[in-house]
Each structure stands twice: as structure tokens, then as C-alpha cells.
Design a protein around this motif. Structure first.
Motif, PDB file in Angstrom:
ATOM      1  N   LEU A 142      47.107  43.082  42.665  1.00 20.25           N
ATOM      2  CA  LEU A 142      45.752  42.611  42.685  1.00 20.25           C
ATOM      3  C   LEU A 142      45.522  40.878  42.186  1.00 20.25           C
ATOM      4  O   LEU A 142      44.505  40.299  42.367  1.00 20.25           O
ATOM      5  CB  LEU A 142      44.787  43.114  41.839  1.00 20.25           C
ATOM      6  N   GLY A 143      46.646  40.615  41.931  1.00 22.81           N
ATOM      7  CA  GLY A 143      46.779  38.980  41.725  1.00 22.81           C
ATOM      8  C   GLY A 143      45.802  38.834  40.384  1.00 22.81           C
ATOM      9  O   GLY A 143      46.054  39.350  39.223  1.00 22.81           O
ATOM     10  N   ARG A 144      44.629  38.208  40.476  1.00 19.39           N
ATOM     11  CA  ARG A 144      43.597  37.798  39.249  1.00 19.39           C
ATOM     12  C   ARG A 144      42.147  38.418  40.002  1.00 19.39           C
ATOM     13  O   ARG A 144      41.527  37.492  39.971  1.00 19.39           O
ATOM     14  CB  ARG A 144      43.546  36.348  39.076  1.00 19.39           C
ATOM     15  N   PRO A 145      41.969  39.464  39.626  1.00 18.28           N
ATOM     16  CA  PRO A 145      40.665  40.198  40.011  1.00 18.28           C
ATOM     17  C   PRO A 145      39.696  39.804  39.381  1.00 18.28           C
ATOM     18  O   PRO A 145      39.836  39.519  38.100  1.00 18.28           O
ATOM     19  CB  PRO A 145      41.066  41.396  40.133  1.00 18.28           C
ATOM     20  N   THR A 151      43.634  38.008  34.837  1.00 20.44           N
ATOM     21  CA  THR A 151      42.137  38.154  34.999  1.00 20.44           C
ATOM     22  C   THR A 151      41.517  37.016  35.646  1.00 20.44           C
ATOM     23  O   THR A 151      41.838  35.808  35.306  1.00 20.44           O
ATOM     24  CB  THR A 151      41.449  38.214  33.374  1.00 20.44           C
ATOM     25  N   GLY A 152      40.790  37.375  36.765  1.00 17.05           N
ATOM     26  CA  GLY A 152      39.803  36.309  37.155  1.00 17.05           C
ATOM     27  C   GLY A 152      38.478  36.052  36.777  1.00 17.05           C
ATOM     28  O   GLY A 152      38.335  36.022  35.562  1.00 17.05           O
ATOM     29  N   LYS A 153      37.489  35.606  37.555  1.00 16.72           N
ATOM     30  CA  LYS A 153      36.284  35.539  37.197  1.00 16.72           C
ATOM     31  C   LYS A 153      35.740  36.698  36.068  1.00 16.72           C
ATOM     32  O   LYS A 153      36.064  37.668  36.411  1.00 16.72           O
ATOM     33  CB  LYS A 153      35.085  35.083  38.278  1.00 16.72           C
ATOM     34  N   GLN A 201      40.240  32.137  29.959  1.00 18.09           N
ATOM     35  CA  GLN A 201      40.701  30.771  30.883  1.00 18.09           C
ATOM     36  C   GLN A 201      39.629  30.929  31.980  1.00 18.09           C
ATOM     37  O   GLN A 201      39.573  30.207  32.965  1.00 18.09           O
ATOM     38  CB  GLN A 201      42.046  30.731  31.078  1.00 18.09           C
ATOM     39  N   SER A 202      39.151  32.306  32.126  1.00 18.07           N
ATOM     40  CA  SER A 202      38.257  32.541  33.164  1.00 18.07           C
ATOM     41  C   SER A 202      36.724  32.176  33.193  1.00 18.07           C
ATOM     42  O   SER A 202      36.085  32.130  32.156  1.00 18.07           O
ATOM     43  CB  SER A 202      38.169  34.239  33.253  1.00 18.07           C
TER      44      SER A 202
END
Length: 290
Positions: free
Chosen positions: A103-106, A129-131, A226-227
């Protein structure tokens, strides 16, 4: 398109991250809706992933280009409980899930306890971790009334609360739950739905998870996030105890160390914003995700 990823599938995926994980009880189930950019949605204490039903329809419906991965944690709303620290296990298994599902950085959306878990993911697993979208959750729930509480004081408060909860008989526990939930949503049908999830939740799991929330303090740790982060809060349910400005100040103070955080308070919603002010919540989430 909607599919459910059952416990056995998650355990099979865990084999890819090491044989030791194969014997680990599954800390959550997942329902997946849609195709495209992944979003992970985590419900709150004793809640079902169904709480996100309207959000999923809005964010991951046809032609949105998104896939919603909706969790229900072990021991909540009829999902089988597991032994040990639920939140710690859920965090690690979610990191494993993101890896095995590629999923990458969902983006991660968490409500209440789910918001706390989302924060932990961003702190401990920034590369996955994305946004980050936090719905009515604080980094240090136990410190809301005592901002200068020490870790020892928070742990003592948590232990006292858990002991009191365990001392309640079934009728007292049910009555207490109803009083609490009645202030968390406005519509009677929503209140009854939330109560129903609580009645199908494992009592000891709920007590321990609530204990973890009360004893934890992430106010300094959020500096590691960092998100990009959006926090949506509420205040109207507490208007008899504190003005909006004081509650907004609590959010600002608790998230003060999180770089670039954006905070917005709903005007009329109680704790379950997705039920009380869905259009307000969804509009802000969609704008933030773009």
C-alpha cells in the motif's frame, strides 16, 4: 467493489514477514471497498468499522480512484478478542498489512481510539504512513484535566479507572455505557447503533484499551510525525463544562509539538462527527486528501 479480508488471510500474509508472526492472533479484520489510492480507516473504542459506512461511500465510491481499507479491532463489535496489548499488536500488524498489501504510504483516518492508533503509526512507522486525519482524538486523553500530569500519575489514574470498571456488575456497566454514549451522538438511532456495538464487544478488551489510552502521553512524541496532519475536533457536548475557546485551546496545546498540524472544531457535532456533521467532515477530509 467490496471485499472482506478475514483473519486467516491476514495470518497467511503475515507469513511473508516471518514465521513468528504466523502464530500471532489477528488484531483486526479488514473490509476493502473501491480501487485506487489506499485509505485506512480505524474506528474508535468498542466500535465497528461500519461507523465509516457513509465516509466510505463518499471517499471510495465509483470513479473516486480510492480504495478504503476499513478496520474493526479484535474484541470490538463482535470480532474475537485476543490476549495482550491490543493497540501494540494492532499497530505492528497494521504496519505488516501495509507492507504485504503493498500500500506504500496510505492516508490513515482514525476516530477516537483509532486516532490514537493512527498517531502511533505515524510516530513509529513514518515510512508507511501518508496523510494523517485524526477525528476527535487527543495525544494524552488522561491529561485533559491535569495537563502537567506525570507518567506515574497517568498510570495511577488509568489503574484506578480500570479497577472501577471491573468492579461494576453487568447492569451497572450497561447503564454507564448508555449514559456515556448518549452524549456522543445526537440522533437516537445512532446512539442505539453505537450501544449495540459496545454490547457485542469484549468487556475486558474495552477496559484494557481504555486503560492504555488514559495512561499514554504522546504530546512530545508527535514531534516525530512526518505526515501532513488534520485534526477534527468537537466541543458542543461539553458546553456546560467549558467554552469552545477552552476546548480548542486543549487541542492546540496537546498537538503543539506536531509540525504543521491543522486543527478544526465542528460547530454542532458530538464525538461521532461522521454521524452528526458528515458533510462538514467529509468536505474537509476530501480537501485535505487532494
Amino acid at each position: 467493489m467490496k471485499k472482506t479480508i478475514p483473519a486467516l488471510t491476514l495470518l497467511a500474509s503475515a507469513l511473508l514477514t516471518g514465521a513468528a508472526h504466523a502464530a500471532t492472533p489477528t488484531a483486526f479484520t479488514v473490509d476493502v471497498t473501491g480501487q485506487g489510492r489506499p485509505l485506512i480507516l480505524i474506528p474508535g473504542l468498542a466500535s465497528s468499522g461500519e461507523v465509516w459506512q457513509g465516509t466510505v461511500a463518499r471517499l471510495c465510491g465509483p470513479k473516486t480512484g480510492r480504495a478504503c481499507h476499513v478496520l474493526t479491532l479484535a474484541g470490538f463489535a463482535g470480532v474475537a478478542p485476543i490476549e495482550g496489548d491490543l493497540l501494540a499488536q494492532a499497530e505492528q500488524q497494521l504496519a505488516d498489512y501495509i507492507s504485504t498489501q503493498k500500500l506504500g504510504r496510505p492516508a490513515i483516518i482514525g476516530h477516537s481510539l483509532g486516532g490514537f492508533l493512527a498517531l502511533k503509526m505515524a510516530i513509529d512507522h513514518p515510512a508507511q504512513t501518508g496523510k494523517l486525519l485524526i477525528v476527535d482524538s487527543l495525544p494524552a486523553l488522561g491529561a485533559t484535566q491535569m495537563p502537567n500530569a506525570t507518567p506515574e500519575q497517568l498510570q495511577a489514574m488509568s489503574s484506578q479507572m480500570q479497577s472501577a470498571m471491573r468492579a461494576q456488575d453487568a447492569d451497572s456497566s450497561s447503564a454507564s455505557q448508555r449514559r456515556t454514549v448518549a452524549g456522543m451522538a445526537s440522533a437516537p438511532a445512532d446512539v442505539e447503533r453505537i450501544i449495540g456495538w459496545g454490547q457485542r464487544s469484549d468487556r475486558e478488551t474495552v477496559i484494557r484499551a481504555m486503560g492504555t489510552l488514559m495512561a499514554s502521553d504522546l504530546r512530545q512524541d508527535v514531534a516525530k510525525v512526518q505526515s501532513p496532519t488534520l485534526v477534527l475536533g468537537t466541543w458542543i457536548a461539553y458546553k456546560d463544562y467549558a467554552p469552545r475557546a477552552a476546548i480548542e485551546a486543549t487541542f492546540q496545546q496537546q498537538y503543539a509539538q506536531l509540525p504543521g498540524v491543522k486543527i478544526a472544531l465542528a460547530d454542532t457535532a458530538r464525538h461521532f462527527i461522521m454521524y452528526d456533521q458528515p458533510d462538514w467532515m467529509h468536505a474537509r477530509i476530501e480537501q485535505f486528501l487532494e
